[in-house]
Design a protein around this motif. Structure first.
Motif, PDB file in Angstrom:
ATOM      1  N   GLU A   1       2.387   1.668  -3.483  1.00 24.12           N
ATOM      2  CA  GLU A   1       1.414   2.193  -4.440  1.00 24.12           C
ATOM      3  C   GLU A   1       1.202   3.689  -4.242  1.00 24.12           C
ATOM      4  N   LEU A   2       1.117   4.126  -2.995  1.00 24.52           N
ATOM      5  CA  LEU A   2       0.949   5.546  -2.706  1.00 24.52           C
ATOM      6  C   LEU A   2       2.146   6.349  -3.212  1.00 24.52           C
TER       7      LEU A   2
ATOM      8  N   ILE B   1       4.267   5.548  -5.563  1.00 22.73           N
ATOM      9  CA  ILE B   1       4.289   5.519  -7.029  1.00 22.73           C
ATOM     10  C   ILE B   1       3.285   6.529  -7.585  1.00 22.73           C
ATOM     11  N   LYS B   2       2.084   6.581  -7.008  1.00 25.33           N
ATOM     12  CA  LYS B   2       1.083   7.545  -7.464  1.00 25.33           C
ATOM     13  C   LYS B   2       1.588   8.972  -7.297  1.00 25.33           C
ATOM     14  N   ILE B   3       2.222   9.255  -6.171  1.00 20.53           N
ATOM     15  CA  ILE B   3       2.749  10.592  -5.921  1.00 20.53           C
ATOM     16  C   ILE B   3       3.854  10.906  -6.918  1.00 20.53           C
ATOM     17  N   GLN B   4       4.736   9.950  -7.153  1.00 22.69           N
ATOM     18  CA  GLN B   4       5.839  10.159  -8.086  1.00 22.69           C
ATOM     19  C   GLN B   4       5.318  10.378  -9.508  1.00 22.69           C
ATOM     20  N   CYS B   5       4.325   9.620  -9.916  1.00 19.73           N
ATOM     21  CA  CYS B   5       3.754   9.789 -11.263  1.00 19.73           C
ATOM     22  C   CYS B   5       3.056  11.133 -11.382  1.00 19.73           C
ATOM     23  N   ALA B   6       2.321  11.525 -10.367  1.00 17.01           N
ATOM     24  CA  ALA B   6       1.620  12.811 -10.398  1.00 17.01           C
ATOM     25  C   ALA B   6       2.614  13.962 -10.459  1.00 17.01           C
TER      26      ALA B   6
ATOM     27  N   GLU C   1       0.831  -1.200   0.000  1.00 15.20           N
ATOM     28  CA  GLU C   1       0.000   0.000   0.000  1.00 15.20           C
ATOM     29  C   GLU C   1       0.870   1.257   0.000  1.00 15.20           C
TER      30      GLU C   1
END
Length: 61
Positions: free
Chosen positions: A40-41, A43-48, A37
């Motif tokens: 995933e968080l 990765i989402k922050i890095q992609c954003a 978890e």
């Protein structure tokens, strides 16, 4: 639960992972799930963070 910043959200997620590791062991299902978890968080922050703010705008380095 409301988080006032992404940093607080990450710290909460990290705390859940540490709790699971200390109480159930590093290879427990709880610890692995908490780790995934958090991954995933992050990765989402890095992609954003890598997306341009405005369409057509180049990413600043």
């Amino acid at each position: 639960m409301v988080f006032d910043s992404l940093e607080n959200l990450v710290e909460h997620s990290r705390g859940k992972m540490i709790y699971a590791i200390r109480n159930y062991g590093m290879t427990s299902e709880e610890a692995i799930q908490a780790s995934q978890e958090l991954d995933e968080l992050l990765i989402k922050i890095q992609c954003a963070a890598s997306l341009p703010i405005n369409p057509g705008q180049e990413k600043m380095v």
